[in-house]
Design an enzyme around this catalytic site. Structure first.
Site, PDB file in Angstrom:
ATOM      1  N   PHE A 160       4.540  -1.909   8.607  1.00  0.00           N
ATOM      2  CA  PHE A 160       5.842  -1.374   8.189  1.00  0.00           C
ATOM      3  C   PHE A 160       5.746  -0.415   7.005  1.00  0.00           C
ATOM      4  CE2 PHE A 160       5.562  -4.765   5.002  1.00  0.00           C
ATOM      5  CZ  PHE A 160       6.114  -4.143   3.885  1.00  0.00           C
ATOM      6  N   ASN A 161       4.704  -0.563   6.159  1.00  0.00           N
ATOM      7  CA  ASN A 161       4.793   0.083   4.843  1.00  0.00           C
ATOM      8  C   ASN A 161       4.514   1.588   4.861  1.00  0.00           C
ATOM      9  OD1 ASN A 161       2.058  -0.328   5.289  1.00  0.00           O
ATOM     10  ND2 ASN A 161       1.601  -0.732   3.147  1.00  0.00           N
ATOM     11  N   GLY A 238      -1.439  -7.232   8.376  1.00  0.00           N
ATOM     12  CA  GLY A 238      -1.834  -8.419   7.632  1.00  0.00           C
ATOM     13  C   GLY A 238      -3.122  -9.048   8.176  1.00  0.00           C
ATOM     14  N   GLU A 257      -7.716  -2.670   9.437  1.00  0.00           N
ATOM     15  CA  GLU A 257      -7.495  -2.471   8.000  1.00  0.00           C
ATOM     16  C   GLU A 257      -6.444  -3.491   7.588  1.00  0.00           C
ATOM     17  OE1 GLU A 257      -9.380  -0.798   6.173  1.00  0.00           O
ATOM     18  OE2 GLU A 257     -10.312   0.626   7.550  1.00  0.00           O
ATOM     19  N   ARG A 290       1.642  -2.106  -0.976  1.00  0.00           N
ATOM     20  CA  ARG A 290       0.530  -1.273  -0.492  1.00  0.00           C
ATOM     21  C   ARG A 290      -0.698  -2.161  -0.444  1.00  0.00           C
ATOM     22  NH1 ARG A 290      -0.503   1.430  -4.799  1.00  0.00           N
ATOM     23  NH2 ARG A 290      -1.969   2.863  -3.809  1.00  0.00           N
ATOM     24  N   CYS A 291      -1.463  -2.017   0.641  1.00  0.00           N
ATOM     25  CA  CYS A 291      -2.671  -2.834   0.735  1.00  0.00           C
ATOM     26  C   CYS A 291      -3.565  -2.579  -0.460  1.00  0.00           C
ATOM     27  CB  CYS A 291      -3.418  -2.519   2.022  1.00  0.00           C
ATOM     28  SG  CYS A 291      -3.818  -0.777   2.182  1.00  0.00           S
ATOM     29  N   THR A 292      -3.547  -1.322  -0.962  1.00  0.00           N
ATOM     30  CA  THR A 292      -4.435  -0.926  -2.057  1.00  0.00           C
ATOM     31  C   THR A 292      -3.802  -1.121  -3.432  1.00  0.00           C
ATOM     32  OG1 THR A 292      -3.579   1.262  -1.679  1.00  0.00           O
ATOM     33  CG2 THR A 292      -5.769   0.829  -0.789  1.00  0.00           C
TER      34      THR A 292
HETATM   35  P1  NAP Z   1       1.828  -7.526  10.118  1.00  0.00           P
HETATM   36  O1  NAP Z   1       2.928  -8.497  10.070  1.00  0.00           O
HETATM   37  O2  NAP Z   1       0.452  -8.014  10.354  1.00  0.00           O
HETATM   38  O3  NAP Z   1       2.252  -6.462  11.236  1.00  0.00           O
HETATM   39  C1  NAP Z   1       1.449  -5.347  11.518  1.00  0.00           C
HETATM   40  C2  NAP Z   1       1.655  -4.937  12.957  1.00  0.00           C
HETATM   41  O4  NAP Z   1       1.146  -5.938  13.838  1.00  0.00           O
HETATM   42  C3  NAP Z   1       3.116  -4.751  13.353  1.00  0.00           C
HETATM   43  O5  NAP Z   1       3.207  -3.680  14.242  1.00  0.00           O
HETATM   44  C4  NAP Z   1       3.426  -6.046  14.067  1.00  0.00           C
HETATM   45  O6  NAP Z   1       4.515  -5.964  14.954  1.00  0.00           O
HETATM   46  C5  NAP Z   1       2.130  -6.259  14.815  1.00  0.00           C
HETATM   47  N1  NAP Z   1       1.887  -7.604  15.300  1.00  0.00           N
HETATM   48  C6  NAP Z   1       2.433  -8.764  14.890  1.00  0.00           C
HETATM   49  N2  NAP Z   1       1.913  -9.795  15.604  1.00  0.00           N
HETATM   50  C7  NAP Z   1       1.020  -9.266  16.465  1.00  0.00           C
HETATM   51  C8  NAP Z   1       0.152  -9.804  17.459  1.00  0.00           C
HETATM   52  N3  NAP Z   1       0.079 -11.110  17.721  1.00  0.00           N
HETATM   53  N4  NAP Z   1      -0.625  -8.965  18.158  1.00  0.00           N
HETATM   54  C9  NAP Z   1      -0.589  -7.648  17.923  1.00  0.00           C
HETATM   55  N5  NAP Z   1       0.214  -7.069  16.998  1.00  0.00           N
HETATM   56  C10 NAP Z   1       1.002  -7.872  16.273  1.00  0.00           C
HETATM   57  O7  NAP Z   1       1.758  -6.664   8.767  1.00  0.00           O
HETATM   58  P2  NAP Z   1       2.954  -5.955   7.977  1.00  0.00           P
HETATM   59  O8  NAP Z   1       3.837  -6.997   7.413  1.00  0.00           O
HETATM   60  O9  NAP Z   1       3.553  -4.882   8.818  1.00  0.00           O
HETATM   61  O10 NAP Z   1       2.141  -5.248   6.806  1.00  0.00           O
HETATM   62  C11 NAP Z   1       1.816  -5.915   5.633  1.00  0.00           C
HETATM   63  C12 NAP Z   1       0.362  -6.320   5.614  1.00  0.00           C
HETATM   64  O11 NAP Z   1      -0.438  -5.240   6.073  1.00  0.00           O
HETATM   65  C13 NAP Z   1      -0.158  -6.634   4.237  1.00  0.00           C
HETATM   66  O12 NAP Z   1      -1.008  -7.741   4.301  1.00  0.00           O
HETATM   67  C14 NAP Z   1      -0.952  -5.403   3.862  1.00  0.00           C
HETATM   68  O13 NAP Z   1      -1.951  -5.627   2.898  1.00  0.00           O
HETATM   69  C15 NAP Z   1      -1.492  -5.004   5.164  1.00  0.00           C
HETATM   70  N6  NAP Z   1      -1.814  -3.565   5.163  1.00  0.00           N
HETATM   71  C16 NAP Z   1      -3.112  -3.215   5.111  1.00  0.00           C
HETATM   72  C17 NAP Z   1      -3.464  -1.879   5.061  1.00  0.00           C
HETATM   73  C18 NAP Z   1      -4.900  -1.444   4.994  1.00  0.00           C
HETATM   74  O14 NAP Z   1      -5.166  -0.270   5.284  1.00  0.00           O
HETATM   75  N7  NAP Z   1      -5.852  -2.285   4.630  1.00  0.00           N
HETATM   76  C19 NAP Z   1      -2.468  -0.910   5.103  1.00  0.00           C
HETATM   77  C20 NAP Z   1      -1.141  -1.318   5.168  1.00  0.00           C
HETATM   78  C21 NAP Z   1      -0.826  -2.661   5.202  1.00  0.00           C
HETATM   79  P3  NAP Z   1       5.971  -6.529  14.512  1.00  0.00           P
HETATM   80  O15 NAP Z   1       6.405  -5.691  13.376  1.00  0.00           O
HETATM   81  O16 NAP Z   1       6.763  -6.349  15.739  1.00  0.00           O
HETATM   82  O17 NAP Z   1       5.772  -7.957  14.127  1.00  0.00           O
HETATM   83  O1  G3H Z   2      -0.993   0.009   2.416  1.00  0.00           O
HETATM   84  C1  G3H Z   2      -2.062   0.494   2.716  1.00  0.00           C
HETATM   85  C2  G3H Z   2      -2.319   1.932   2.681  1.00  0.00           C
HETATM   86  O2  G3H Z   2      -3.439   2.263   3.458  1.00  0.00           O
HETATM   87  C3  G3H Z   2      -2.500   2.353   1.254  1.00  0.00           C
HETATM   88  O3  G3H Z   2      -2.486   3.717   1.127  1.00  0.00           O
HETATM   89  O4  G3H Z   2      -3.368   3.800  -1.202  1.00  0.00           O
HETATM   90  O5  G3H Z   2      -2.311   5.782  -0.156  1.00  0.00           O
HETATM   91  O6  G3H Z   2      -0.927   3.821  -0.801  1.00  0.00           O
HETATM   92  P1  G3H Z   2      -2.262   4.305  -0.332  1.00  0.00           P
END
Ligand code: NAP
Ligand code: G3H
Length: 481
Positions: A160-161, A238, A257, A290-292
């Site tokens: 979402f972010n 996540g 990621e 933000r993940c970062t």
């Molecule tokens: P999330 O709840 O894991 O959702 C991410 C995506 O996965 C959404 O499109 C979600 O769809 C989908 N999803 C949910 N359950 C699934 C399943 N069983 N199989 C396949 N896809 C599924 O994460 P979020 O709340 O959107 O984002 C927050 C998290 O993302 C934080 O932990 C953050 O650190 C991490 N993040 C990491 C990075 C990185 O580059 N390392 C970047 C951004 C965010 P729905 O929305 O329909 O549930």
């Molecule tokens: O939330 C995760 C994004 O990959 C972080 O990107 O460091 O440019 O905010 P950013």
């Protein structure tokens, strides 16, 4: 589009046509900050997911043999349209994920830049030739031509972010290398993601190369991930979701990621003014979602009081309010998330942390919260809040900071603040993370840098060239002269 009055009831892109779901079911999307209804998206059935994957498979046969310049031109046209539409798409991002207005518009421009750079880099993606006699006993008459081939149908799942940026950063490298894409946006973020795909379609994307599937991940996620028609998965989100995907995806490449708990390590010789401003910007921009984001500070005892005072002064200057007003701190994505963040703050305070600032909450709007004297016994020392809370952990020396840093399950990035670059490089070598920043906050960009997490923060590498490589494989032809 006047979002306050006009709702966006999106359809899905299926084989080049914007169509309703056959289920007739829709998911309503409202603004996290105001509660205003923004529109709705279709909730697809498994049969419709199958159709989307089949459509992508059929389209890939034609798309992969198109000249690279045709694919590059499409990316350029798409980037131009995004740039043209940045205000309208940015405004939708602002409403849909409560991102401050300037950052939301900036997300769209940054996306256009990533797409263009991806197109340019794809033109430079060359193969190689190897001669047989380079290996002991091999014949000089054998020559291997190593080319890069697309993998097939790429499943792109975004969080979402960054509903536009982190989606396009997957779609662009996939398409330009001759793959087709099934795109599953985060439900909260789908409207923005669909607007971004609309620009791609309007830019002239041939029928079927991009298919949008909407619906709750908990309902269609497993079906998508386990589908035999998917050849590669690129996911940001996540850690729990990422782990589930990696268990279910069988024998196909997966790039993940995931979450993070990035530390800022502050040594006794750091420039404390610069350090404080980098930490506050790193920890609190987009309310820490933000993940970062910097999610914990390890500071050496001898400079801790001064650093904490500097950070507190800056935190108190952060504005709290609505995304439309470009407040620094805006409501987090939903009530559930706010309650989780509040739980981490409460746990820390019950266990002896010192509250320096914040801990005020109105629904999902939390004030920026600064906690001092945090110890490893507190949840906030380890868990990812994804919200505006920053724990300060005082340490006696760099070794203690390294040890605490590495005890985390996460390993995305880390920052080290010191005037002694050699010392920073040496400490960095001991940190179990993908990237170490010296004297600056943790962040993904510039976007052509490799971006990766280790441990529970990810698998594989993103960034422009690494993404192109991860979505292609070698094809080897051996000439026998
Ligand atoms: P999330 O709840 O894991 O959702 C991410 C995506 O996965 C959404 O499109 C979600 O769809 C989908 N999803 C949910 N359950 C699934 C399943 N069983 N199989 C396949 N896809 C599924 O994460 P979020 O709340 O959107 O984002 C927050 C998290 O993302 C934080 O932990 C953050 O650190 C991490 N993040 C990491 C990075 C990185 O580059 N390392 C970047 C951004 C965010 P729905 O929305 O329909 O549930
Ligand atoms: O939330 C995760 C994004 O990959 C972080 O990107 O460091 O440019 O905010 P950013």
């Amino acid at each position: 589009m006047a979002l306050q009055t006009e709702q966006f009831n999106a359809n899905i892109l299926r084989n080049g046509e914007w169509v309703e779901s056959r289920t007739g079911e829709r998911i309503s999307i409202s603004a996290p900050a105001s509660g205003v209804a923004l529109g709705s998206i279709p909730a697809l059935s498994q049969e419709e997911v199958n159709d989307a994957i089949q459509g992508a498979k059929d389209a890939q046969k034609i798309w992969k043999i198109r000249p690279i310049h045709e694919r590059v031109d499409l990316l350029y046209a798409w980037a131009d349209l995004l740039e043209e539409r940045k205000e309208i798409i940015g405004e939708l991002i602002m409403h849909e994920v409560a991102k401050p207005k300037k950052s939301a518009i900036g997300e769209v421009s940054r996306t256009a830049d990533i797409i263009r750079h991806t197109a340019d880099e794809a033109l430079r993606l060359n193969g190689e030739t190897l001669k047989g006699d380079q290996f002991k006993g091999g014949s000089s008459k054998k020559i291997a031509l190593v080319e890069r081939e697309p993998l097939g149908v790429v499943l792109a799942i975004s969080p979402f972010n960054y509903p536009v940026n982190l989606a396009a950063a997957k779609i662009a490298p996939a398409l330009v290398t001759g793959n087709t894409v099934v795109f599953k946006p985060a439900t909260q973020g789908s409207l923005s993601g669909i607007k971004m795909v609309e620009a791609l379609a309007d830019a002239g994307a041939p029928e079927g190369i991009i298919q949008v599937v909407t619906g709750r991940g908990s309902v269609i996620g497993d079906h998508l991930v386990e589908h035999p028609g998917i050849d590669m998965i690129t996911f940001t989100g996540g850690t729990t979701t990422g782990e589930r995907i990696s268990e279910k995806a069988k024998m196909i490449p997966v790039v993940l990621e995931l979450g993070g708990k990035d530390p800022a390590i502050v040594l006794d010789d750091a420039d404390l003014k610069l350090t404080a401003s980098q930490i506050v910007s790193g920890a609190f921009s987009y309310s820490g979602q933000r993940c970062t984001a910097i999610k914990r500070v390890f500071v050496q005892d001898s400079v801790a009081d001064q650093l904490v005072a500097n950070i507190k002064e800056l935190v108190e200057q952060l504005t709290v309010g609505s995304p439309e007003d470009d407040a620094d701190i805006t409501p987090v994505i939903d009530e559930k998330s706010a309650a989780f963040i509040q739980g981490l703050i409460d746990d820390a305070l019950e266990n002896g942390a010192t509250l320096l600032s914040g801990n005020k909450r109105q629904g999902n709007l939390l004030s920026p919260t600064l906690l001092d004297d945090v110890t490893p016994a507190m949840r906030v020392a380890w868990e990812e809040p994804f919200g505006p809370v920053l724990p300060i952990i005082r340490v006696k020396d760099a070794n203690e900071a390294i040890s605490l840093s590495n005890q985390s399950d996460y390993g995305l990035q880390a920052s080290i603040f010191t005037k002694d670059t050699d010392r920073a490089i040496n400490i960095g070598k001991h940190l179990e993370v993908g990237t170490v920043h010296i004297n600056a906050k943790t962040e993904r960009g510039p976007d052509h840098f490799p971006f990766l997490g280790v441990k529970k923060s990810g698998l594989g590498v993103q960034g422009i060239k690494p993404s192109l490589l991860s979505m292609t494989r070698e094809r080897v032809t051996v000439l026998n002269l």
